[in-house]
Scaffold this motif. Structure first.
Motif, PDB file in Angstrom:
ATOM      1  N   ALA A  92      74.167  22.435 -35.452  1.00 16.74           N
ATOM      2  CA  ALA A  92      73.727  21.265 -34.688  1.00 16.74           C
ATOM      3  C   ALA A  92      72.387  20.746 -35.177  1.00 16.74           C
ATOM      4  CB  ALA A  92      73.648  21.624 -33.207  1.00 16.74           C
ATOM      5  N   GLU A  93      71.462  21.629 -35.472  1.00 16.78           N
ATOM      6  CA  GLU A  93      70.125  21.198 -35.891  1.00 16.78           C
ATOM      7  C   GLU A  93      70.189  20.363 -37.169  1.00 16.78           C
ATOM      8  OE1 GLU A  93      65.754  23.293 -36.343  1.00 16.78           O
ATOM      9  OE2 GLU A  93      67.406  24.442 -35.489  1.00 16.78           O
ATOM     10  N   GLU A  94      71.000  20.797 -38.140  1.00 16.97           N
ATOM     11  CA  GLU A  94      71.117  20.050 -39.394  1.00 16.97           C
ATOM     12  C   GLU A  94      71.820  18.711 -39.178  1.00 16.97           C
ATOM     13  OE1 GLU A  94      72.143  23.293 -39.183  1.00 16.97           O
ATOM     14  OE2 GLU A  94      70.404  24.193 -40.160  1.00 16.97           O
ATOM     15  N   ILE A  95      72.815  18.694 -38.319  1.00 11.70           N
ATOM     16  CA  ILE A  95      73.535  17.452 -38.029  1.00 11.70           C
ATOM     17  C   ILE A  95      72.603  16.456 -37.335  1.00 11.70           C
ATOM     18  CG2 ILE A  95      75.366  16.466 -36.591  1.00 11.70           C
ATOM     19  CD1 ILE A  95      77.016  19.017 -37.307  1.00 11.70           C
ATOM     20  N   ILE A  96      71.819  16.920 -36.392  1.00 13.26           N
ATOM     21  CA  ILE A  96      70.889  16.042 -35.686  1.00 13.26           C
ATOM     22  C   ILE A  96      69.802  15.548 -36.631  1.00 13.26           C
ATOM     23  CG2 ILE A  96      69.177  15.949 -33.826  1.00 13.26           C
ATOM     24  CD1 ILE A  96      71.088  17.976 -32.350  1.00 13.26           C
ATOM     25  N   LEU A  97      69.316  16.416 -37.503  1.00 13.98           N
ATOM     26  CA  LEU A  97      68.322  16.002 -38.492  1.00 13.98           C
ATOM     27  C   LEU A  97      68.882  14.901 -39.385  1.00 13.98           C
ATOM     28  CD1 LEU A  97      65.505  16.414 -39.734  1.00 13.98           C
ATOM     29  CD2 LEU A  97      66.526  18.154 -41.219  1.00 13.98           C
ATOM     30  N   LEU A  98      70.130  15.032 -39.800  1.00 11.35           N
ATOM     31  CA  LEU A  98      70.764  13.993 -40.617  1.00 11.35           C
ATOM     32  C   LEU A  98      70.854  12.679 -39.837  1.00 11.35           C
ATOM     33  CD1 LEU A  98      72.288  13.020 -43.151  1.00 11.35           C
ATOM     34  CD2 LEU A  98      74.382  13.843 -42.065  1.00 11.35           C
ATOM     35  N   ALA A  99      71.251  12.749 -38.583  1.00 13.99           N
ATOM     36  CA  ALA A  99      71.348  11.534 -37.758  1.00 13.99           C
ATOM     37  C   ALA A  99      69.979  10.878 -37.605  1.00 13.99           C
ATOM     38  CB  ALA A  99      71.941  11.870 -36.387  1.00 13.99           C
ATOM     39  N   ILE A 100      68.943  11.675 -37.410  1.00 10.51           N
ATOM     40  CA  ILE A 100      67.585  11.147 -37.292  1.00 10.51           C
ATOM     41  C   ILE A 100      67.151  10.486 -38.596  1.00 10.51           C
ATOM     42  CG2 ILE A 100      65.147  11.838 -37.116  1.00 10.51           C
ATOM     43  CD1 ILE A 100      66.058  13.900 -34.980  1.00 10.51           C
ATOM     44  N   ARG A 101      67.326  11.196 -39.682  1.00 10.40           N
ATOM     45  CA  ARG A 101      66.896  10.685 -40.989  1.00 10.40           C
ATOM     46  C   ARG A 101      67.601   9.372 -41.335  1.00 10.40           C
ATOM     47  NH1 ARG A 101      68.464  14.570 -44.889  1.00 10.40           N
ATOM     48  NH2 ARG A 101      70.262  13.281 -45.300  1.00 10.40           N
ATOM     49  N   GLU A 102      68.903   9.326 -41.147  1.00  7.09           N
ATOM     50  CA  GLU A 102      69.661   8.125 -41.502  1.00  7.09           C
ATOM     51  C   GLU A 102      69.360   6.973 -40.538  1.00  7.09           C
ATOM     52  OE1 GLU A 102      71.649   7.763 -44.350  1.00  7.09           O
ATOM     53  OE2 GLU A 102      70.555   9.596 -44.795  1.00  7.09           O
ATOM     54  N   THR A 103      69.111   7.269 -39.282  1.00 11.79           N
ATOM     55  CA  THR A 103      68.757   6.228 -38.317  1.00 11.79           C
ATOM     56  C   THR A 103      67.407   5.617 -38.673  1.00 11.79           C
ATOM     57  OG1 THR A 103      70.065   7.268 -36.581  1.00 11.79           O
ATOM     58  CG2 THR A 103      68.336   5.741 -35.871  1.00 11.79           C
ATOM     59  N   LEU A 104      66.449   6.438 -39.051  1.00  7.70           N
ATOM     60  CA  LEU A 104      65.146   5.923 -39.452  1.00  7.70           C
ATOM     61  C   LEU A 104      65.233   5.088 -40.721  1.00  7.70           C
ATOM     62  CD1 LEU A 104      62.896   9.002 -38.695  1.00  7.70           C
ATOM     63  CD2 LEU A 104      62.777   6.750 -37.607  1.00  7.70           C
ATOM     64  N   LYS A 105      66.086   5.508 -41.630  1.00 10.12           N
ATOM     65  CA  LYS A 105      66.219   4.803 -42.899  1.00 10.12           C
ATOM     66  C   LYS A 105      66.758   3.388 -42.701  1.00 10.12           C
ATOM     67  CE  LYS A 105      68.006   7.257 -46.189  1.00 10.12           C
ATOM     68  NZ  LYS A 105      68.997   7.930 -47.052  1.00 10.12           N
TER      69      LYS A 105
END
Length: 187
Positions: A92-105
């Protein structure tokens, strides 16, 4: 530039209307602003976001994913297209980090993600469905973070933590309070 309080207010407005995808964007921005303040940096990096998630993981899971775990799960093809190296089982932590990173981008939630109301992670129609309460958990990590103790928000905004429904304006920086609530429910 908006304050963290103003960004939180925007996220709460979207959350209260059931627009979790829209609420996710200001929530992620608020995480970035909080990480910059907490780590005394001009801009937050992926390392800072990872650190922020790790430090706040008990609160995030308590408020936003109590039923969602355990993972890992195989991610949909759409996510692997975004990040080719993201092709193995992830937690979950890696999936959420990906969602955060891509949303910011892109300043919007990637199409490969959406939210559901079941409280669990699911894969449906090639998309990864995140628990809608995750937005609340991430928002809680911002609200209760000690670096936001001086933030303000209108008195008509509230947030629920289990059975407790409290005004956000009284919660900024009050990590001690949320730890007491968590202890009450987890013992």
């Amino acid at each position: 530039m908006s304050t963290v309080g103003e960004i939180v207010q925007e996220a709460v407005n979207f959350m209260n209307s059931g627009s979790y995808e829209l609420a996710f964007v200001p929530t992620v921005v608020a995480i970035g602003e909080t990480a910059k303040k907490a780590y005394e940096k001009d801009s937050a990096s992926e390392i800072d976001y990872r650190r922020f998630l790790k430090e706040n993981w008990p609160l995030i899971t308590f408020m936003g994913m109590r039923r969602a775990l355990p993972l890992p799960m195989n991610v949909p093809f759409g996510l692997r297209r975004i990040v080719p190296s993201f092709n193995v089982h992830h937690g979950a932590e890696e999936i959420i980090l990906l969602a955060i990173r891509e949303t910011l981008k892109f300043n919007k939630m990637p199409q490969a993600f959406t939210f559901n109301s079941t409280g669990t992670f699911e894969i449906k129609d090639g998309r990864l469905l995140l628990p809608s309460a995750l937005v609340c958990g991430l928002l809680g990590s911002v609200i209760f973070h000690p670096s936001n103790k001086d933030e303000v928000i209108g008195d008509q905004y509230w947030i629920s933590i289990s059975d407790f429904k409290m005004f956000v304006s009284e919660l900024f920086g009050r990590k001690d309070l949320v730890e007491r609530i968590m202890k009450f429910y987890l013992e």
